[in-house]
Design a protein around this motif. Structure first.
Motif, PDB file in Angstrom:
ATOM      1  N   UNK A  40       0.841  -1.188   0.000  1.00  0.00           N
ATOM      2  CA  UNK A  40       0.000   0.000   0.000  1.00  0.00           C
ATOM      3  C   UNK A  40       0.877   1.238   0.000  1.00  0.00           C
ATOM      4  N   UNK A  41       0.676   2.101  -0.980  1.00  0.00           N
ATOM      5  CA  UNK A  41       1.448   3.338  -1.087  1.00  0.00           C
ATOM      6  C   UNK A  41       0.490   4.453  -1.477  1.00  0.00           C
ATOM      7  N   UNK A  42       0.227   5.361  -0.558  1.00  0.00           N
ATOM      8  CA  UNK A  42      -0.669   6.471  -0.832  1.00  0.00           C
ATOM      9  C   UNK A  42      -0.002   7.477  -1.758  1.00  0.00           C
ATOM     10  N   UNK A  43      -0.730   8.048  -2.695  1.00  0.00           N
ATOM     11  CA  UNK A  43      -0.112   9.007  -3.628  1.00  0.00           C
ATOM     12  C   UNK A  43       0.293  10.280  -2.913  1.00  0.00           C
ATOM     13  N   UNK A  44       1.381  10.856  -3.364  1.00  0.00           N
ATOM     14  CA  UNK A  44       1.887  12.109  -2.816  1.00  0.00           C
ATOM     15  C   UNK A  44       2.512  12.904  -3.947  1.00  0.00           C
ATOM     16  N   UNK A  45       2.677  14.216  -3.770  1.00  0.00           N
ATOM     17  CA  UNK A  45       3.276  15.026  -4.844  1.00  0.00           C
ATOM     18  C   UNK A  45       4.664  14.549  -5.208  1.00  0.00           C
ATOM     19  N   UNK A  46       5.103  14.926  -6.397  1.00  0.00           N
ATOM     20  CA  UNK A  46       6.384  14.474  -6.917  1.00  0.00           C
ATOM     21  C   UNK A  46       7.571  15.108  -6.215  1.00  0.00           C
ATOM     22  N   UNK A  47       8.714  15.058  -6.910  1.00  0.00           N
ATOM     23  CA  UNK A  47       9.953  15.539  -6.323  1.00  0.00           C
ATOM     24  C   UNK A  47       9.950  17.045  -6.126  1.00  0.00           C
ATOM     25  N   UNK A  48       9.136  17.754  -6.830  1.00  0.00           N
ATOM     26  CA  UNK A  48       9.103  19.205  -6.703  1.00  0.00           C
ATOM     27  C   UNK A  48       7.983  19.774  -7.538  1.00  0.00           C
ATOM     28  N   UNK A  49       7.825  21.072  -7.466  1.00  0.00           N
ATOM     29  CA  UNK A  49       6.796  21.722  -8.267  1.00  0.00           C
ATOM     30  C   UNK A  49       7.137  21.629  -9.745  1.00  0.00           C
ATOM     31  N   UNK A  50       6.121  21.569 -10.606  1.00  0.00           N
ATOM     32  CA  UNK A  50       6.395  21.516 -12.053  1.00  0.00           C
ATOM     33  C   UNK A  50       7.200  22.720 -12.512  1.00  0.00           C
ATOM     34  N   UNK A  51       8.081  22.470 -13.446  1.00  0.00           N
ATOM     35  CA  UNK A  51       8.947  23.509 -13.987  1.00  0.00           C
ATOM     36  C   UNK A  51       8.252  24.163 -15.174  1.00  0.00           C
ATOM     37  N   UNK A  52       7.976  25.455 -15.050  1.00  0.00           N
ATOM     38  CA  UNK A  52       7.293  26.206 -16.102  1.00  0.00           C
ATOM     39  C   UNK A  52       8.285  27.135 -16.783  1.00  0.00           C
ATOM     40  N   UNK A  53       8.473  26.949 -18.049  1.00  0.00           N
ATOM     41  CA  UNK A  53       9.316  27.816 -18.861  1.00  0.00           C
ATOM     42  C   UNK A  53       8.503  28.300 -20.053  1.00  0.00           C
ATOM     43  N   UNK A  54       9.026  29.271 -20.751  1.00  0.00           N
ATOM     44  CA  UNK A  54       8.300  29.804 -21.903  1.00  0.00           C
ATOM     45  C   UNK A  54       8.054  28.754 -22.964  1.00  0.00           C
ATOM     46  N   UNK A  55       9.070  27.984 -23.302  1.00  0.00           N
ATOM     47  CA  UNK A  55       8.904  26.960 -24.322  1.00  0.00           C
ATOM     48  C   UNK A  55       8.021  25.824 -23.828  1.00  0.00           C
ATOM     49  N   UNK A  56       8.127  25.471 -22.531  1.00  0.00           N
ATOM     50  CA  UNK A  56       7.260  24.434 -21.991  1.00  0.00           C
ATOM     51  C   UNK A  56       5.807  24.853 -21.983  1.00  0.00           C
ATOM     52  N   UNK A  57       5.539  26.113 -21.685  1.00  0.00           N
ATOM     53  CA  UNK A  57       4.165  26.615 -21.712  1.00  0.00           C
ATOM     54  C   UNK A  57       3.618  26.588 -23.137  1.00  0.00           C
ATOM     55  N   UNK A  58       4.442  26.976 -24.113  1.00  0.00           N
ATOM     56  CA  UNK A  58       3.987  26.950 -25.505  1.00  0.00           C
ATOM     57  C   UNK A  58       3.653  25.537 -25.952  1.00  0.00           C
ATOM     58  N   UNK A  59       4.519  24.580 -25.615  1.00  0.00           N
ATOM     59  CA  UNK A  59       4.236  23.187 -25.968  1.00  0.00           C
ATOM     60  C   UNK A  59       3.017  22.665 -25.224  1.00  0.00           C
TER      61      UNK A  59
END
Length: 486
Positions: free
Chosen positions: A192-211
């Motif tokens: 049993x493994x309860x879900x938890x957030x990942x290693x850190x907050x999502x990385x938002x960059x200009x190119x990542x937002x466009x994609x």
């Protein structure tokens, strides 16, 4: 050595920053890539959520006639052929066996059912369970042969090494580096493994937002097509605008939560599940709810998840090859409502389908072809032109509304009482079910939407305009019918 890696001195950190991307350690690259993918999933979910809550998705779907749905549904099936062939190449014998079983159980033996004393479902058993039985049978045979040492299961990096496609040098190098470090099943994983957030907050960059914006728009087109596909296969009414908006909003919310929880991908309607409805002819809201509960259980119990990951890739490829053909064939059926001999329709349909197959492949060969003064705009345009679903939806909608043609030629008609334009496919489908009976949400959701604070935007686009009429007039209608019967 480990202490130096855990806490590097400032000089080492500066040297890491000065390295080029291809010279950085693989762990840093994997972490940065994972955070970028999570950010893209969050942005794509926000786009889906905005399209659904604003009502744009339902409004656009209402303007899509048969000549828009035909290339979109055809491309929905064609868009997976390369990936399906890659997965089937893991073992063509098992892939062929799965295809034969799927075709035999769903088509040749679809009218066979259990004897009356053993029948627990009032449906054709083999047709309803055709996909599940085919996967289980071939999976059992493959597991037995693999245990005896007669075959070897291939992984995705090993399959990529066999490809001779264009410009695959970097992918092959990645496959060589990672083929020996593939994660093996961990027998010591907790049950049993309860879900938890990942290693850190999502990385938002200009190119990542466009994609992410481009991926969100493509997901909206794919999900809307999956809604229409499911209704068509089950002979149900075409989804209304408010049902489409509600579906896109929930998918967008799920993608945002998935990205925040650490998932590298968002949520979109499963085309394979929608096409399975055409093979099994068994679709209900209860099956979707049961699937959601099972997915939650699989996410918490890791050994069960690891068991599913042992399914050979060839079986996945075979299932995709069979199910996605239903989407293509369903798209072709919409041509019966149009003038198939019209030169306008022939050109529009052929041009849209061909260009949606050619342009994404060409732009993958010519990465960096678009050069503007804004790098974010370059990524957005390149991403849109490399996504077949976005491209086919844009081209089909543009040509159908700009190239001149009569309503009957386009498969449309005008209602003389309301002067609104409707699709002939919706009228001639002849469903005996009402929109409220099929697409009305459960009673707890309806009570939630009736709250005073949710009457205004943005939830008005997801609420049925007919629902309130039925609730108000049902007592009077019932009394009149009751008096007439006496």
């Amino acid at each position: 050595m480990c202490a130096q890696q855990d806490s590097p001195d400032p000089s080492q950190a500066e040297r890491l920053k000065s390295l080029r991307v291809d010279q950085r350690p693989p762990l840093l690259l994997n972490l940065a890539l994972a955070l970028q993918l999570q950010g893209m999933a969050v942005v794509a979910g926000l786009v889906q959520l905005g399209v659904g809550l604003s009502g744009v998705g339902g409004a656009m779907q209402g303007q899509c006639g048969p000549l828009v749905l035909t290339p979109v549904l055809c491309m929905l099936g064609f868009s997976i052929y390369r990936e399906a062939a890659l997965l089937c190449s893991g073992h063509w014998g098992f892939a062929l066996l799965t295809v034969v079983l799927l075709a035999g159980l769903s088509q040749h033996l679809r009218s066979w059912s259990l004897p009356a004393r053993l029948r627990f479902l009032h449906v054709p058993t083999l047709s309803t369970l055709s996909v599940l039985l085919s996967m289980l049978l071939v999976w059992a045979v493959c597991a037995a042969l693999h245990h005896c040492g007669h075959i070897r299961i291939h992984t995705v990096p090993e399959l990529l090494l066999k490809r001779t496609d264009f410009n695959m040098t970097r992918i092959r190098s990645w496959a060589v580096e990672n083929s020996s470090s593939l994660p093996s099943p961990d027998l010591t994983a907790p049950w049993l493994s309860l879900p938890f957030p990942g290693l850190g907050l999502p990385l938002l960059s200009g190119q990542g937002i466009a994609a992410g914006v481009a991926a969100g728009l493509s997901s909206c087109v794919s999900s809307s097509a999956a809604y229409v596909l499911s209704a068509r296969l089950l002979k149900a009414p075409t989804p209304p605008a408010w049902a489409c908006n509600r579906g896109l909003s929930v998918e967008g919310l799920g993608s945002v939560l998935a990205g925040l929880m650490g998932a590298p991908a968002g949520i979109c309607s499963s085309v394979a599940n929608a096409c399975t409805l055409g093979l099994s002819q068994c679709g209900s809201r209860g099956t979707v709810q049961l699937s959601g509960v099972m997915l939650l259980i699989l996410g918490m119990f890791l050994p069960l998840t690891q068991l599913l990951t042992s399914i050979p890739l060839a079986i996945h490829g075979a299932v995709l090859s069979v199910t996605y053909t239903v989407a293509t064939a369903t798209g072709i059926t919409y041509l019966q409502y149009t003038d198939v001999d019209s030169g306008r329709n022939i050109f529009n349909t052929g041009f849209v389908v061909f260009m949606s197959l050619v342009l994404p492949r060409w732009f993958r060969m010519q990465l960096g072809f678009i050069h503007t003064s804004v790098p974010v705009l370059d990524v957005f345009l390149q991403s849109c032109l490399m996504l077949p679903m976005f491209l086919v939806g844009f081209l089909a909608f543009l040509l159908d509304h700009t190239v001149s043609g009569s309503l009957s030629e386009r498969g449309l008609e005008r209602d003389q009482s309301t002067m609104e334009i409707h699709s002939l496919a919706d009228k001639q489908q002849g469903s005996v079910q009402s929109l409220e009976a099929v697409y009305q949400p459960p009673e707890p959701v309806r009570r939630l939407l009736r709250l005073p604070g949710l009457w205004l935007l943005p939830f008005c686009a997801c609420r049925s305009p007919v629902m309130e009429k039925v609730v108000v007039t049902s007592p009077e209608t019932f009394s009149l019918m009751h008096s007439d019967s006496r």
